[in-house]
Write an enzyme that holds these catalytic residues in place. Structure first.
Site, PDB file in Angstrom:
ATOM      1  N   HIS A 149       0.823  -1.356   0.034  1.00 55.73           N
ATOM      2  CA  HIS A 149      -0.044  -0.050  -0.010  1.00 55.73           C
ATOM      3  C   HIS A 149       0.784   1.319  -0.105  1.00 55.73           C
ATOM      4  O   HIS A 149       1.388   1.558   1.032  1.00 55.73           O
ATOM      5  CB  HIS A 149      -0.882  -0.047   1.029  1.00 55.73           C
TER       6      HIS A 149
ATOM      7  N   HIS B 222       1.471   5.246  -1.762  1.00 52.73           N
ATOM      8  CA  HIS B 222       1.168   6.696  -2.447  1.00 52.73           C
ATOM      9  C   HIS B 222       2.409   7.176  -3.129  1.00 52.73           C
ATOM     10  O   HIS B 222       3.191   7.573  -2.105  1.00 52.73           O
ATOM     11  CB  HIS B 222       0.401   7.630  -1.555  1.00 52.73           C
TER      12      HIS B 222
ATOM     13  N   LYS C 260      -8.881  -0.459  -6.347  1.00 54.57           N
ATOM     14  CA  LYS C 260      -8.936   0.386  -5.074  1.00 54.57           C
ATOM     15  C   LYS C 260     -10.265   0.840  -4.894  1.00 54.57           C
ATOM     16  O   LYS C 260     -10.736   1.602  -5.345  1.00 54.57           O
ATOM     17  CB  LYS C 260      -7.847   1.064  -4.952  1.00 54.57           C
TER      18      LYS C 260
ATOM     19  N   HIS D 241     -10.889   0.699   1.342  1.00 57.44           N
ATOM     20  CA  HIS D 241     -10.464   1.683   2.293  1.00 57.44           C
ATOM     21  C   HIS D 241     -12.117   1.658   3.294  1.00 57.44           C
ATOM     22  O   HIS D 241     -12.860   2.138   2.706  1.00 57.44           O
ATOM     23  CB  HIS D 241     -10.471   3.193   1.941  1.00 57.44           C
TER      24      HIS D 241
ATOM     25  N   HIS E  28      -4.932  -0.658   5.554  1.00 57.26           N
ATOM     26  CA  HIS E  28      -4.547   0.027   6.791  1.00 57.26           C
ATOM     27  C   HIS E  28      -5.340  -0.048   8.058  1.00 57.26           C
ATOM     28  O   HIS E  28      -6.013   0.792   8.568  1.00 57.26           O
ATOM     29  CB  HIS E  28      -4.167   1.672   6.263  1.00 57.26           C
TER      30      HIS E  28
ATOM     31  N   ASP F 257       1.394   2.424   3.726  1.00 57.08           N
ATOM     32  CA  ASP F 257       0.388   3.757   3.440  1.00 57.08           C
ATOM     33  C   ASP F 257       1.328   4.873   3.456  1.00 57.08           C
ATOM     34  O   ASP F 257       0.887   6.165   4.124  1.00 57.08           O
ATOM     35  CB  ASP F 257      -0.792   3.791   4.373  1.00 57.08           C
TER      36      ASP F 257
END
Ligand code: NCD
Ligand code: ZN
Length: 348
Positions: A17, A19, A103, A140, A178, A251
């Site tokens: 995970h 970004h 996602k 999420h 997460h 994350d």
């Protein structure tokens, strides 16, 4: 795996995970991941999100063109689940290796989620297809109804969305991303092997007191928001049991300093430079280093049906003081736990 009092050698980890953003920020943050991890699941929530094959291919190329010489790194792309996604296009992208997973962001749940899903009923056809082709759905897990308390959003999501979703699509492969609560740990532990979960370094090493007591620390503000110690302990217990449903997902979510030290603080923690050391610290505190390698490097690929990495990475027991890594105005970032000392240093 080699476990010595001053040295750990494990199979090279992957980050399930991550970004990476785009533009200049991508260039600045990518090396902190590509130096350590072999593969990473790349989140699609850019300002202009990755919602189709073309944008997925372009973003992957952009990432690859920025990988520093000497780093071997494979970005595993994800498609942002919008209500208008075409199941045939998705299937084609999955089998041709363009997208590894999809996602799902509930509408307005987090950074750049205004294209997210409003009602699960609107995506039935997509979920049917994901289930059929066994393409993982990354979730999420937070409800976004303003009337639901922010600390209850994950637990409510499990009751309101996960239970009915899993009933309707029992064979769907799902990663709860997460996770931050006791309820999520219990849910994952009681599910069959179609359900896995990523756990971040910050949800393992911090709780909401670190965020809120004495002063507010904007660099600990993230989604899902840090929970009380009871929940932190549940996450720590989950990894110390060696349960293979839990795996590494940092994350790491960089926001420039002006967006963090501001009256409108953005959610997200830039932990790429420190994450692996934090995980090692936590596993050591839990006397569970024997499960460190499986959490970092084996449970994830097994869930995704991907080969295990064959090369290794070494961590040395050597106190190092965390410094800010990206200091290039206007792209200055505050590194997770800056100013603190960690005992495990990752050799690159
Ligand atoms: C992430 C971001 O900034 O993109 N923020 C965060 O707090 N984790 C989005 C997300 O993963 O929710
Ligand atoms: Zn994220």
């Amino acid at each position: 795996m080699i476990l010595q009092s001053n040295k750990i050698v494990i199979r090279r980890p992957d980050d399930w995970h991550l970004h990476l953003r785009d533009g200049d920020l991508l260039k600045l943050v990518l090396p902190y991941s590509s130096s350590t991890y072999s593969r990473a699941i790349i989140m699609p929530n850019l300002i202009s999100p990755i919602v189709d094959i073309k944008s997925g291919i372009d973003y992957r190329k952009l990432i690859l063109s920025n990988v520093p010489n000497g780093h071997i790194f494979s970005p595993l792309m994800t498609c942002y689940l919008t209500e208008v996604l075409d199941p045939d296009e998705l299937e084609q992208a999955f089998f041709s290796g363009i997208f590894t997973a999809v996602k799902m962001y509930p509408l307005y749940s987090t950074t750049n989620s205004s294209y997210g899903v409003n009602k699960i009923n609107n995506i039935t056809k997509i979920l049917e297809r994901l289930q059929k082709i066994q393409m993982p759905l990354l979730v999420h897990c937070e409800v976004t109804d303003f009337n639901i308390d922010i600390f209850d959003r994950e637990a409510r999501f499990i009751d309101d969305i996960m239970h009915p979703l899993r009933k309707q699509f029992p064979e769907l492969k799902i990663v709860m991303e997460h996770i931050s609560t006791k309820e999520a740990v219990e849910y994952v532990e009681s599910s069959d092997n179609k359900v896995g979960a990523t756990i971040t370094p910050h949800h393992l090493i911090l709780n909401r007191n670190d965020l809120l007591v004495h002063r507010i620390n904007p660099h600990f503000y993230c989604f899902p928001i840090l929970k009380s110690k009871v929940h932190q302990e549940a996450l720590r217990k989950a990894i110390s049991n060696g349960n293979s449903k839990f795996f590494l997902g940092t994350d790491s979510a960089p926001h420039i300093i002006n967006h963090k030290e501001n009256s409108q603080v953005q959610a997200g923690i830039f932990n790429a430079p420190t994450a692996l050391s934090v995980y090692a610290t936590v596993f050591e505190e839990l006397n569970a280093l024997r499960y460190f390698e499986s959490f970092c490097s084996e449970n994830g690929p097994r869930f995704y049906n991907l080969p295990l990495n064959q090369d290794t990475i070494t961590l040395i027991r050597k106190p190092w003081k965390i410094k800010n890594t990206v200091n290039l105005s206007p792209y200055s970032l505050v590194t997770f736990l800056v100013g603190n000392t960690l005992n495990w240093f990752v050799e690159n």
